[in-house]
Design a protein around this motif. Structure first.
Motif: not given
Lengths: 795, 342
Positions: B137-138, B141, B167, B179
């Protein structure tokens, strides 16, 4: 954070049992990990050795009579070299409890009865911090007079209780005795009795003693200093040593102890410099220059890279700001002038430096979580007050306080109705106001509106939701009622992928498979063991930058290594007939999303061993396909870890849906698999794309079917599948099904040949087939077999 | 001897012979002997030619009646024999019903999956839709949009595996919240199960890979009492109707107010035992009202909407549920363990 109960009770009363207190604190948001007595000793008293003679059966034991204030003295055998008549010592009486669960019993030592034990410091858990003359050899000998028979715990301050608080990340202000005292007073409804801070100064002007320049005011929003002259370094008084001990800190000397005391009491880390060692008597707060070095108080040398915030003098670094002081300007026995530093540093900067250098101190931990610049002077003045109280030196008048942009207290306007609605609890505005005032917020309320100013020590409050939490935790989380969601109810349910995956799980359960879960990361070595060609993308996984070790180094590009490890474990453990699968995500680092993330694909891997063969594992995949309405073709595959003669790809629409086969003996050996194992990997995206949704149902044929069996002799090398496919396609609609039911090998049909028996089922939808129609179909099938595959009807 | 007597004699003889017949073959022979072409009754019929025309119908009727009677006698005997023969056959086919045999193979889903299925079914029933997000995931987020800026000390609680500066391996399922909020309009009611990663060494209670299920509700006028009600329904569904929930104040950067949630200890039902360390409660999950800052960062007007979020550790509730003492069992895949979930 460990806190002495005595210390805490100085500032807030606790009119309840420790258990009740713990529960009340937990329910108002201050976690308590434990409440333990400081000293683990019981029934150890002060005693005087009246007589001491040598033991008749020993060359080192002594037999003593000891007065513990009772009618008769006790006879105690003692082996300590420093035992002698007249000394005052701790005596563990019969039934006494010592650290480590030791209980003293009546006993005989080489024939002489002993009614207890004379104790050393370590035997009763008393370190040098609690009793400086404790010594290391032999008995602890009291230096002062105490009543005979008195409990020894108060002498050492061991009659205290230590509370271990678990402070939440948003409440750095509670990493202090004052902080937990404020919460305690609010939770108990008792008065908060923080000390009045008064400093006696001896005149002079601090500016004649020292100069401070802050070159990085972003990273050091406030820097305050006081100077103490005529410093009288010495040991701290017992109570101070005891408080520090309860908090898990060591006593050093009165000046250093004051800085630690202030940190524990107020939450403000402090530092004391020997001013004579600060070159130029000039403190400069700046970033390190690349290549500079500093030796810290603990004697370790650090090379600096230029990002660290440093406390420097005119010649170079003299401390790591907010983390640890330097050895150079350390307080020593001969220190005469001290500069006390109390500052506020940028959280991120301290955190980055502490992490990069691998140092974590009580000080850096507090600065990382946030120390309010607004309360710096309270801490600094309190330190000077302590200097007065301990007579540790003379406080020079004046203060250096570099605070260019004073932080304004957070003021916000909130609505009581909105807060009550958010909480779902009916809390009256009056009650809210009362709670907030108890927590030292300033509140001006008019009706529903409250204008609130947070106390200076609170940096965590900047919106109505924060105030709501403050109100709610003191109104009581237990008051939150149970209500149910209202309004528009969305359609609940699983998504398509989840539903399909769950269907596969159920089918595999029915086929005797057990689901396993393995880690999402594997080692590069495990992938290499598959022996894939160098250019294969599975050899180019996503690498973890900070793995725990080789086994967590990269994200799996295939489920196979994890599955094979599981199979190997089971074979090794003697579990027979294993059928295991894993369904999980695999990571494709070579194809990135628009965000730059790897492509994540659902995968399914199955493994079998025991009483099974290639056809069994292929059958499992075919059964899954059948359930999903997928008809796939069987093609060759070249996965190198599979047996070259027993591996296949199942394809649909020219895409590989699955790879199945027996493990190649070389690969099997690399994964420690003994015996034959069969594996399959299903490409779930292809599987899902080819899956047929439940469609219309065909009606059942009304006319009878006719079966014809054919035995065809063909070369051993001839694959059966293509022949069946050709007949299926060549015979047309009347051929309902073709099934293979036997393979025969023997001299009757010639070496290198096999006879394969098929059952063909014919049926027409609209009439009963005639003999002629059936024969025509069979002739067609035989012709295809002969002409395309050289297979002839067995004689 | 007249026909009447003959008939009586034939009947009498048949009765006697039937009494001695105990096999269907012998019975068939008897039938032929009496009713067959050369049988005694057939012979009588043949003898009717000598009778006068007046007598014939009378005698014919008498013989037919006798034939019916004899046939009935034979049929009855045949039925008796057939029944007895079936009984004997069934008796001979008796087997040892206690002999063991292999069972049809039946597998089992992983215990974590079994518990997840139950949890999902509970929330699906409450109108929650299952959502998913990436495991890699970034940072944006996983942390930033959840009010955990870079170098925030609260990140310490979640030792993070990094791929690069931007990341991470997600440390919780909460990024799916962000998200979802960025792409869907309220009302939102989702649960997001999935794998999460933290740099913890493997031991009996820690694993660098574990599973969470996240819940998120965003709507107008959502309250903390609704959160409690939702979790109360979940607890009762999963562990029984006598299970209560207790909220304790806590802190998470992405919720405000926040709570740790305890459930009545399902081992001792609140009496206090070893499992709950004498408290009667077991800590199961964290939750809270979505921090308005998070709503705003995710493009939702916090003056109109409010919401709650919760995160449940699946390993923990699975271990509590089945009394599993060592987390490592969940990842070893030993069939002796997995077979217990059949």
């Amino acid at each position: 954070m460990k806190v002495s109960m005595k210390w805490l009770k100085q500032y807030a009363d606790i009119p309840m049992t420790p258990a009740e207190y713990e529960s009340r604190m937990i329910m108002t948001g201050t976690g308590v990990e434990g409440i333990e007595p400081l000293g683990e000793i019981e029934n150890v008293v002060v005693g005087r050795v009246l007589t001491c003679r040598d033991h008749e059966n020993s060359d080192h034991l002594h037999v003593c009579t000891v007065d513990v204030g009772e009618a008769e003295p006790l006879q105690i055998v003692c082996g300590a070299p420093n035992v002698k008549e007249g000394i005052l010592v701790p005596v563990a009486k019969i039934g006494a409890r010592l650290p480590g669960g030791v209980v003293i019993k009546k006993g005989k030592l080489r024939g002489v009865e002993s009614q207890g034990m004379l104790c050393s410091g370590p035997e009763i858990g008393v370190p040098v911090e609690l009793y400086p003359s404790v010594g290391t050899a032999g008995l602890l000998i009291f230096q002062e007079e105490y009543p005979l028979g008195a409990d020894v715990r108060p002498i050492f301050g061991l009659d205290d209780t230590v509370i271990d608080f678990e402070i939440l990340a948003n409440r750095p202000d509670c990493l202090s005795v004052w902080g937990v005292a404020r919460e305690t007073a609010a939770a108990m409804g008792t008065e908060l009795k923080l000390p009045e801070i008064k400093v006696q100064e001896v005149g002079g002007d601090i500016h004649d003693f020292a100069r401070v320049d802050v070159l990085e005011s972003e990273l050091c929003p406030r820097y305050a200093a006081k100077v103490v002259k005529n410093v009288r370094i010495g040991p701290s008084p017992a109570w101070l040593r005891q408080y520090l001990y309860a908090a898990g800190m060591r006593s050093i000397n009165n000046v250093v102890d004051i800085t630690n005391f202030i940190m524990l009491e107020t939450g403000h880390p402090m530092h004391a410099f020997d001013l004579s060692k600060v070159r130029g008597k000039h403190i400069i707060v700046r970033k390190a220059e690349s290549g500079e070095k500093l030796t810290t108080l603990d004697g370790k040398e650090y090379a600096l890279n230029g990002t660290e915030l440093m406390i420097c003098d005119e010649m170079g670094p003299t401390g790591l700001a907010g983390i640890m002081g330097g050895e150079e300007s350390e307080i020593t026995e001969s220190t005469k002038e001290v500069l006390f530093e109390c500052a506020s540093f940028d959280r991120a900067s301290i955190r980055i430096t502490a992490r990069a250098l691998g140092i974590r101190t009580e000080s850096s931990g507090r600065f990382e979580r946030g120390v309010s610049p607004a309360t710096v002077m309270d801490a600094l003045n309190r330190a000077c007050q302590m200097v007065n109280e301990l007579d540790a030196g003379d406080v020079v008048s004046g203060v250096i306080d570099l605070y260019p942009q004073p932080v304004q207290p957070a003021t916000l306007t909130v609505s009581c109705v909105r807060m009550a609605r958010r909480a779902g609890v009916d809390i009256a505005p009056e009650e809210m106001e009362k709670i907030l005032k108890k927590l030292l917020f300033q509140v001006e309320r008019s009706g529903d509106q409250m204008v609130i100013t947070a106390p200076a020590f609170r940096q965590d409050v900047d919106q109505e939701a924060d105030i709501c939490e403050e109100v709610l935790r003191y109104a009581g989380y237990d008051r939150i009622p149970i209500t149910h969601l209202r309004g528009e109810t969305p359609m609940g349910g699983n998504n398509d992928k989840g539903t399909r995956q769950q269907l596969i799980r159920r089918q595999l359960t029915g086929m005797g498979f057990y689901e396993s879960m393995t880690f999402s990361f594997i080692s590069s070595k495990a992938i290499a063991q598959l022996g894939l060609p160098k250019e294969d993308e599975r050899n180019k996984p996503l690498m973890v930058r900070n793995p725990l070790g080789e086994d967590t180094a990269c994200m799996r590009t295939t489920l196979l290594p994890g599955l094979l490890k599981t199979l190997a474990t089971n074979i090794k453990n003697g579990n027979e007939n294993g059928r295991i699968y894993e369904m999980g995500t695999i990571f494709d680092a070579q194809h990135r999303t628009a965000d730059g993330l790897p492509t994540e694909l659902p995968g399914l891997a199955l493994g079998m061993y025991g009483n099974v063969d290639f056809y069994a594992i292929r059958g499992v995949v075919e059964a899954l396909c059948q359930q999903a309405g997928i008809s796939c073709t069987i093609a060759s595959c070249d996965e190198p870890y599979l047996h070259p003669g027993r591996r296949a790809a199942l394809k649909v629409n020219d895409q590989v849906l699955a790879v199945v086969g027996e493990m190649h003996p070389d690969a099997a050996a690399r994964f420690d698999l003994s015996g034959r194992c069969y594996v399959a990997q299903v490409n779930l995206p292809v599987f899902f794309a080819a899956s047929r949704p439940m469609g219309t149902v065909n009606s059942i044929a009304r006319f009878p079917a006719v079966n014809r069996d054919l035995a065809l002799v063909m070369k051993e090398s001839q694959q059966v599948g293509p022949l069946m496919d050709a007949i299926r396609h060549g015979c047309g609609a009347l051929l309902e099904d073709i099934r293979m039911f036997d393979v025969f090998r023997g001299i009757q049909i010639g070496a290198g040949n096999k006879s394969v028996a098929f059952s063909l089922t014919y049926r027409a939808a609209d009439h009963t087939l005639t003999e002629e129609e059936i024969n025509r179909q069979t002739e067609k099938a035989l012709k295809i077999a002969k002409e395309q595959f050289g297979a002839v009807l067995r004689a | 001897m007249d026909i009447r007597e003959n008939l009586a004699q034939i009947g009498e003889e048949l009765k006697q012979e039937l009494a001695q017949t105990d096999a269907s073959q012998a019975l068939e022979a008897l039938r032929v002997k009496v009713l067959g072409k050369k049988g005694s009754l057939t012979a009588l019929l043949r003898g009717m030619g000598q009778l006068s025309p007046e007598e014939r119908p009378k005698m014919g009727q008498m013989i037919n009646e006798a034939r019916e009677k004899l046939t009935a006698l034979l049929d009855e005997k045949q039925a008796q024999l057939a029944a007895r023969e079936k009984e004997m056959r069934l008796a001979a086919e008796a087997i040892d019903i206690t002999e063991p045999r292999d069972l049809p193979p039946i597998g089992a889903e992983h215990p974590i999956q079994l518990v997840l299925n139950e949890v999902l079914s509970c929330f699906e029933g409450l109108g929650f839709q299952v959502a998913e997000g990436p495991e890699v995931e970034l940072d944006k987020f996983n942390f930033e949009l959840l009010n955990l800026p870079k170098n925030h000390p609260a990140r310490d609680a979640q030792d993070t595996f990094y791929i690069d500066d931007n990341i991470v391996l997600r440390t919780h399922t909460s990024p799916v919240q962000a998200r979802t909020m960025l792409t869907k309009k309220p009302p939102i009611r989702i649960v997001c199960p999935g794998r999460v990663f933290r740099a913890d060494e493997v031991d009996a209670t820690h694993s660098p890979v574990f599973h969470q299920i996240e819940g998120l509700v965003i709507d107008k006028d959502v309250t903390m009492a609704d959160l409690k009600g939702t979790l109360d329904a979940f607890a009762k569904r999963l562990y029984g109707s006598d299970i209560d929930v207790r909220f304790r104040p806590s802190f998470f950067p992405f919720t405000e107010p926040s709570a740790e949630v305890d459930l009545t200890c399902f081992n001792c039902h609140g009496q206090g035992c070893r499992v709950c360390k004498g408290t009667g409660w077991i800590e199961v999950l964290g939750c809270g009202m979505v921090n308005p800052k998070v709503l705003e960062m995710c493009g939702i007007d916090s003056s109109v909407y409010s919401g709650f979020a919760f995160g449940i550790g699946l390993e923990r509730i699975t271990m509590l549920r089945y009394g599993i003492k060592d987390m490592r069992l969940l990842y070893e895949g030993d069939l002796r363990f997995l077979k217990q979930f059949r």
